[in-house]
Design an enzyme around this catalytic site. Structure first.
Site, PDB file in Angstrom:
ATOM      1  N   SER A 123      -8.443  -5.578  12.499  1.00 34.27           N
ATOM      2  CA  SER A 123      -8.108  -4.675  13.605  1.00 34.27           C
ATOM      3  C   SER A 123      -8.692  -5.191  14.914  1.00 34.27           C
ATOM      4  CB  SER A 123      -8.655  -3.275  13.325  1.00 34.27           C
ATOM      5  OG  SER A 123      -8.157  -2.780  12.110  1.00 34.27           O
TER       6      SER A 123
HETATM    7  N1  SAH Z   1      -9.808  -2.535   8.903  1.00 30.54           N
HETATM    8  C1  SAH Z   1      -9.459  -3.909   8.599  1.00 30.54           C
HETATM    9  C2  SAH Z   1      -8.017  -4.190   8.933  1.00 30.54           C
HETATM   10  C3  SAH Z   1      -7.145  -3.834   7.858  1.00 30.54           C
HETATM   11  S1  SAH Z   1      -5.449  -4.284   7.949  1.00 30.54           S
HETATM   12  C4  SAH Z   1     -10.326  -4.894   9.299  1.00 30.54           C
HETATM   13  O1  SAH Z   1     -11.117  -4.499  10.175  1.00 30.54           O
HETATM   14  O2  SAH Z   1     -10.254  -6.074   8.965  1.00 30.54           O
HETATM   15  C5  SAH Z   1      -4.870  -3.112   6.761  1.00 30.54           C
HETATM   16  C6  SAH Z   1      -5.275  -3.387   5.324  1.00 30.54           C
HETATM   17  O3  SAH Z   1      -4.785  -2.302   4.564  1.00 30.54           O
HETATM   18  C7  SAH Z   1      -4.652  -4.645   4.728  1.00 30.54           C
HETATM   19  O4  SAH Z   1      -5.678  -5.480   4.274  1.00 30.54           O
HETATM   20  C8  SAH Z   1      -3.805  -4.108   3.558  1.00 30.54           C
HETATM   21  O5  SAH Z   1      -3.816  -4.946   2.422  1.00 30.54           O
HETATM   22  C9  SAH Z   1      -4.486  -2.788   3.269  1.00 30.54           C
HETATM   23  N2  SAH Z   1      -3.689  -1.766   2.584  1.00 30.54           N
HETATM   24  C10 SAH Z   1      -2.389  -1.446   2.762  1.00 30.54           C
HETATM   25  N3  SAH Z   1      -2.041  -0.425   1.946  1.00 30.54           N
HETATM   26  C11 SAH Z   1      -3.163  -0.082   1.234  1.00 30.54           C
HETATM   27  C12 SAH Z   1      -3.465   0.892   0.229  1.00 30.54           C
HETATM   28  N4  SAH Z   1      -2.551   1.747  -0.231  1.00 30.54           N
HETATM   29  N5  SAH Z   1      -4.729   0.941  -0.255  1.00 30.54           N
HETATM   30  C13 SAH Z   1      -5.687   0.091   0.169  1.00 30.54           C
HETATM   31  N6  SAH Z   1      -5.467  -0.857   1.114  1.00 30.54           N
HETATM   32  C14 SAH Z   1      -4.220  -0.940   1.655  1.00 30.54           C
END
Ligand code: SAH
Length: 217
Positions: free
Chosen positions: A61
């Site tokens: 993010s």
């Molecule tokens: N907060 C993170 C950014 C995450 S991007 C950071 O600071 O790096 C969003 C993430 O959500 C991705 O890695 C994706 O694989 C995950 N994701 C998507 N659907 C999901 C679900 N149902 N449960 C858990 N993770 C999920």
């Protein structure tokens, strides 16, 4: 410029633009070393205020979004936080800085390789004891650790997943991007008994939340 100076500058800009409003969020954003959460080819961009590729088609993010969500969730020491979409672990580390030493962050990630590197990143950055990374479908939440004081969802949802509402503590707060695959509204959900009060905090863009109570693929 050293990573520390780059972080100071990044935080100063986020304060000037009104995104960082409180001293604890400023301090947390200044302390968490974002470069430790990036693959080596991305580290040089760590302190640009933008999402970056972390592999598996996913992104870390942007700092302004992490700061905005930290402000919106009103994180305080001692709180128990569920994060859905752990990705690199960076956002979880910022939340850990705000709830430590007694609070905990349970960070769910559906892609096992990302969860494993998030665990390593969090260890290197010093948050091993505060953040637990769990592989699984975060749209179902984590019933055996519920209720949570705060729930932070870092992926775009078509609607607010019912299990997450039920796992929110009384007066608990959840932040979730709700909308289409390519544009969402960051939505604050506050629990008052069996009522869930929603407030729209503005537009945002996240990768899709994929799971039983999210998008199907
Ligand atoms: N907060 C993170 C950014 C995450 S991007 C950071 O600071 O790096 C969003 C993430 O959500 C991705 O890695 C994706 O694989 C995950 N994701 C998507 N659907 C999901 C679900 N149902 N449960 C858990 N993770 C999920």
């Amino acid at each position: 410029m050293s990573p520390k100076d780059a972080r100071k500058l990044m935080v100063r800009r986020l304060i000037e633009s009104g995104i960082i409003k409180s001293a604890p969020v400023a301090k947390a954003m200044e302390l968490v070393e974002r470069h430790l959460f990036l693959p080596s080819n991305m580290k040089e961009h760590a302190y640009l205020d933008t999402p970056l590729q972390i592999g598996e088609g996913q992104t870390i993010s942007a700092p302004h979004m992490v700061a905005m969500m930290a402000e919106g969730l009103d994180l305080k020491t001692g709180l128990r936080v569920l994060e859905v979409g752990g990705g690199s672990g960076y956002h979880a580390a910022v939340m850990a800085e705000l709830v430590k030493p007694d609070g905990r962050v349970y960070s769910m990630e559906r892609i096992p390789s990302l969860a494993e590197s998030a665990r390593q990143n969090l260890k290197t950055a010093g948050y091993e004891g505060i953040v637990e990374v769990i592989v699984g479908d975060g749209t179902r939440g984590l019933p055996d650790r519920a209720p949570f004081d705060r729930i932070s969802i870092a992926a775009a949802a078509p609607y607010v997943p019912e299990p997450l509402k039920q796992q929110l503590a009384e007066n608990g707060k959840m932040l979730i991007p709700v909308g289409g695959r390519y544009y969402q509204e960051l939505t604050l959900v506050v629990r008052k008994g069996e009522k869930f009060i929603e407030k729209n905090l503005g537009g945002c863009v996240f990768v899709p939340l994929i799971g039983e109570f999210g998008y199907k693929d």
